[in-house]
Design a protein around this motif. Structure first.
Motif: not given
Length: 254
Positions: A57, A60-61, A64, A91, A93
């Motif tokens: 994650m 992935k973030n 992004h 956004f 996280h």
């Protein structure tokens, strides 16, 4: 194990995990995508900031986040307009949200415009044997801009007894001269000998099992203890053992 056996054991694990194949499973892959020095250090800093929780994650973030910056983080930081920051509003996280993201972009712009950039801030505040005071001074410079108090929690302060795991990891990425090519080593103004191990649950637990750490809390005092032991094993490149401690904890369940 005596100290010689321990060094041999850890060196074997460093050779295993401090390897290019490590990049593909680690957030460090993101700064590796860039060529421009400022793109490398800004992407590394932002990705390191959100590096807690599930590694997939995080990656992935992190990818992004860079996409929201047009995959040109330095250009975005220096030339963005207020309307451009709207891209970051959604956004998220974990506890790092759009407000934090916009503040970080403004903080970075101030650092590069007023203080000479990330490397300059850290190098000018280093001491003879530590970067922990430099991290504290970096936080002060970073938050000179107007900001919400909540955003400060995303940058740790060793002078407040934090182990500052994510910033020490970022500094490892930027400073360590890595023959294997995992750490980027683009900052030449700071000696790798001054780096501190990114201390977290995994590395801390392994260090205690190996007798490198006795303090129970993963805080700044524990970091000093661990650094002292690792610098005995290799005074010039002590944080290479982060690969061993991390690998033993995460991949081997040591």
């Amino acid at each position: 194990m005596d100290i010689f056996e321990l060094k041999d054991f850890l060196e074997e694990k460093v050779a295993l995990y401090n390897h290019p194949h490590f990049i593909d499973s680690d957030p460090i892959q993101i700064p590796h995508r860039y060529q421009l020095k400022e793109d490398i250090e800004i992407s590394g800093f932002l990705v390191a900031t959100i590096s807690w929780g599930n590694r997939k994650m995080i990656i992935k973030n992190g990818i992004h986040f860079m996409e929201l910056l047009g995959n040109s983080p330095y250009d975005f930081v220096m030339h963005h307009h207020e309307r451009d920051l709207k891209k970051l509003e959604h956004f998220v996280h974990r506890t790092f949200n759009g407000t934090d993201g916009k503040t970080f972009i403004k903080g970075l712009q101030n650092l590069y415009s007023i203080h000479g950039g990330l490397e300059t801030v850290f190098s000018q505040n280093q001491t003879d044997n530590s970067l922990q005071p430099a991290i504290s001074q970096f936080k002060k410079a970073f938050f000179e801009i107007s900001h919400e108090l909540r955003t400060q929690k995303h940058i740790s302060d060793p002078m407040q007894n934090s182990a500052a795991k994510r910033l020490n990891m970022f500094l490892r990425w930027m400073v360590r001269q890595d023959p294997a090519g995992v750490d980027l080593g683009i900052w030449k103004s700071i000696a790798p000998a001054k780096l501190s191990c990114p201390l977290d649950v995994h590395s801390g637990n392994v260090a205690r099992k190996l007798g490198l750490l006795t303090r129970k809390q993963n805080d700044a005092k524990a970091l000093v203890e661990l650094d002292t032991q690792l610098r005995l094993l290799d005074p010039n490149d002590p944080v290479k053992y982060d690969f061993a401690l991390f690998g033993l904890g995460v991949f081997e369940g040591f």
